[in-house]
Write a protein that holds these residues in place. Sequence first.
Motif, PDB file in Angstrom:
ATOM      1  N   ALA A   1       0.836  -1.205   0.000  1.00 30.33           N
ATOM      2  CA  ALA A   1       0.000   0.000   0.000  1.00 30.33           C
ATOM      3  C   ALA A   1       0.867   1.249   0.000  1.00 30.33           C
ATOM      4  O   ALA A   1       0.558   2.234  -0.667  1.00 30.33           O
ATOM      5  N   GLU A   2       1.987   1.217   0.726  1.00 31.35           N
ATOM      6  CA  GLU A   2       2.891   2.363   0.770  1.00 31.35           C
ATOM      7  C   GLU A   2       3.511   2.597  -0.602  1.00 31.35           C
ATOM      8  O   GLU A   2       3.592   3.733  -1.069  1.00 31.35           O
ATOM      9  N   VAL A   3       3.921   1.524  -1.275  1.00 30.56           N
ATOM     10  CA  VAL A   3       4.500   1.650  -2.612  1.00 30.56           C
ATOM     11  C   VAL A   3       3.453   2.176  -3.585  1.00 30.56           C
ATOM     12  O   VAL A   3       3.729   3.059  -4.392  1.00 30.56           O
ATOM     13  N   THR A   4       2.232   1.648  -3.490  1.00 36.16           N
ATOM     14  CA  THR A   4       1.152   2.109  -4.365  1.00 36.16           C
ATOM     15  C   THR A   4       0.861   3.581  -4.115  1.00 36.16           C
ATOM     16  O   THR A   4       0.696   4.355  -5.056  1.00 36.16           O
ATOM     17  N   SER A   5       0.827   3.986  -2.852  1.00 37.37           N
ATOM     18  CA  SER A   5       0.575   5.376  -2.504  1.00 37.37           C
ATOM     19  C   SER A   5       1.663   6.280  -3.074  1.00 37.37           C
ATOM     20  O   SER A   5       1.379   7.336  -3.638  1.00 37.37           O
ATOM     21  N   LEU A   6       2.911   5.865  -2.952  1.00 41.33           N
ATOM     22  CA  LEU A   6       4.021   6.640  -3.489  1.00 41.33           C
ATOM     23  C   LEU A   6       3.940   6.705  -5.009  1.00 41.33           C
ATOM     24  O   LEU A   6       4.152   7.761  -5.607  1.00 41.33           O
ATOM     25  N   SER A   7       3.608   5.597  -5.643  1.00 39.59           N
ATOM     26  CA  SER A   7       3.463   5.577  -7.099  1.00 39.59           C
ATOM     27  C   SER A   7       2.364   6.517  -7.552  1.00 39.59           C
ATOM     28  O   SER A   7       2.505   7.228  -8.552  1.00 39.59           O
ATOM     29  N   ASN A   8       1.252   6.538  -6.820  1.00 37.16           N
ATOM     30  CA  ASN A   8       0.156   7.444  -7.159  1.00 37.16           C
ATOM     31  C   ASN A   8       0.570   8.898  -7.001  1.00 37.16           C
ATOM     32  O   ASN A   8       0.205   9.750  -7.820  1.00 37.16           O
ATOM     33  N   LEU A   9       1.328   9.201  -5.958  1.00 40.38           N
ATOM     34  CA  LEU A   9       1.820  10.556  -5.737  1.00 40.38           C
ATOM     35  C   LEU A   9       2.688  11.008  -6.899  1.00 40.38           C
ATOM     36  O   LEU A   9       2.513  12.102  -7.442  1.00 40.38           O
ATOM     37  N   VAL A  10       3.619  10.174  -7.305  1.00 43.01           N
ATOM     38  CA  VAL A  10       4.509  10.506  -8.419  1.00 43.01           C
ATOM     39  C   VAL A  10       3.706  10.669  -9.711  1.00 43.01           C
ATOM     40  O   VAL A  10       3.929  11.615 -10.476  1.00 43.01           O
ATOM     41  N   ALA A  11       2.764   9.783  -9.951  1.00 44.61           N
ATOM     42  CA  ALA A  11       1.943   9.874 -11.162  1.00 44.61           C
ATOM     43  C   ALA A  11       1.145  11.173 -11.182  1.00 44.61           C
ATOM     44  O   ALA A  11       1.051  11.839 -12.231  1.00 44.61           O
TER      45      ALA A  11
ATOM     46  N   GLN B   1       1.915  13.998  -9.628  1.00 43.09           N
ATOM     47  CA  GLN B   1       2.844  15.105  -9.845  1.00 43.09           C
ATOM     48  C   GLN B   1       3.250  15.196 -11.312  1.00 43.09           C
ATOM     49  O   GLN B   1       3.311  16.300 -11.876  1.00 43.09           O
ATOM     50  N   ASN B   2       3.506  14.066 -11.943  1.00 39.44           N
ATOM     51  CA  ASN B   2       3.856  14.062 -13.364  1.00 39.44           C
ATOM     52  C   ASN B   2       2.712  14.606 -14.218  1.00 39.44           C
ATOM     53  O   ASN B   2       2.936  15.358 -15.167  1.00 39.44           O
ATOM     54  N   LYS B   3       1.500  14.224 -13.871  1.00 45.20           N
ATOM     55  CA  LYS B   3       0.325  14.693 -14.611  1.00 45.20           C
ATOM     56  C   LYS B   3       0.193  16.217 -14.494  1.00 45.20           C
ATOM     57  O   LYS B   3      -0.041  16.915 -15.482  1.00 45.20           O
ATOM     58  N   LYS B   4       0.373  16.750 -13.282  1.00 45.13           N
ATOM     59  CA  LYS B   4       0.270  18.197 -13.077  1.00 45.13           C
ATOM     60  C   LYS B   4       1.375  18.944 -13.818  1.00 45.13           C
ATOM     61  O   LYS B   4       1.128  20.004 -14.402  1.00 45.13           O
ATOM     62  N   LEU B   5       2.574  18.388 -13.810  1.00 42.82           N
ATOM     63  CA  LEU B   5       3.672  19.024 -14.538  1.00 42.82           C
ATOM     64  C   LEU B   5       3.404  19.016 -16.041  1.00 42.82           C
ATOM     65  O   LEU B   5       3.647  20.018 -16.727  1.00 42.82           O
TER      66      LEU B   5
ATOM     67  N   GLN C   1       0.506  18.965 -17.509  1.00 45.03           N
ATOM     68  CA  GLN C   1      -0.552  19.937 -17.777  1.00 45.03           C
ATOM     69  C   GLN C   1       0.001  21.355 -17.746  1.00 45.03           C
ATOM     70  O   GLN C   1      -0.330  22.175 -18.598  1.00 45.03           O
ATOM     71  N   ARG C   2       0.829  21.622 -16.786  1.00 48.80           N
ATOM     72  CA  ARG C   2       1.393  22.973 -16.627  1.00 48.80           C
ATOM     73  C   ARG C   2       2.235  23.347 -17.835  1.00 48.80           C
ATOM     74  O   ARG C   2       2.108  24.443 -18.381  1.00 48.80           O
ATOM     75  N   TYR C   3       3.106  22.460 -18.265  1.00 50.28           N
ATOM     76  CA  TYR C   3       4.021  22.795 -19.350  1.00 50.28           C
ATOM     77  C   TYR C   3       3.417  22.612 -20.728  1.00 50.28           C
ATOM     78  O   TYR C   3       3.955  23.095 -21.716  1.00 50.28           O
ATOM     79  N   SER C   4       2.289  21.949 -20.833  1.00 47.49           N
ATOM     80  CA  SER C   4       1.621  21.861 -22.133  1.00 47.49           C
ATOM     81  C   SER C   4       0.860  23.146 -22.440  1.00 47.49           C
ATOM     82  O   SER C   4       0.489  23.401 -23.564  1.00 47.49           O
ATOM     83  N   ASN C   5       0.684  24.019 -21.406  1.00 45.25           N
ATOM     84  CA  ASN C   5       0.017  25.309 -21.581  1.00 45.25           C
ATOM     85  C   ASN C   5       1.017  26.436 -21.797  1.00 45.25           C
ATOM     86  O   ASN C   5       0.708  27.586 -21.513  1.00 45.25           O
ATOM     87  N   GLY C   6       2.200  26.125 -22.244  1.00 48.10           N
ATOM     88  CA  GLY C   6       3.202  27.161 -22.457  1.00 48.10           C
ATOM     89  C   GLY C   6       3.798  27.684 -21.164  1.00 48.10           C
ATOM     90  O   GLY C   6       4.302  28.811 -21.119  1.00 48.10           O
ATOM     91  N   GLY C   7       3.741  26.905 -20.093  1.00 48.35           N
ATOM     92  CA  GLY C   7       4.345  27.313 -18.827  1.00 48.35           C
ATOM     93  C   GLY C   7       3.413  28.072 -17.895  1.00 48.35           C
ATOM     94  O   GLY C   7       3.780  28.439 -16.800  1.00 48.35           O
ATOM     95  N   ARG C   8       2.188  28.316 -18.336  1.00 44.45           N
ATOM     96  CA  ARG C   8       1.231  29.020 -17.468  1.00 44.45           C
ATOM     97  C   ARG C   8       0.482  28.003 -16.606  1.00 44.45           C
ATOM     98  O   ARG C   8      -0.036  27.014 -17.109  1.00 44.45           O
ATOM     99  N   ALA C   9       0.408  28.281 -15.314  1.00 47.88           N
ATOM    100  CA  ALA C   9      -0.263  27.354 -14.400  1.00 47.88           C
ATOM    101  C   ALA C   9      -1.757  27.535 -14.459  1.00 47.88           C
ATOM    102  O   ALA C   9      -2.291  28.539 -14.785  1.00 47.88           O
TER     103      ALA C   9
END
Length: 88
Positions: A62-72, A74-78, A80-88
Amino acid sequence: MSLSERTVDIDEVAAALRRTPDYIRRNWLKMHQRHGMPRKNPTGWIWPRGAMEAWLEGAEAAEVTSLSNLVANQNKKLAQRYSNGGRA
């Protein structure tokens, strides 16, 4: 198989959880109720080894899954952020 091989004492549980035996004595029932920790043997501070090993493996998974979800996330948010030309 001897009885000591079938049970886990409080010192071994504490070491596996990186806690003190005193912490386990004070909090084992909460850990059982909130996190599914196996019930201790009513005759003392021992637990069935198989049940405790299964619970610990499940907690690690569960801890590994939780960490994997956190990383996923964060990657998704990054992405999204950079696909908009750097605007959050």
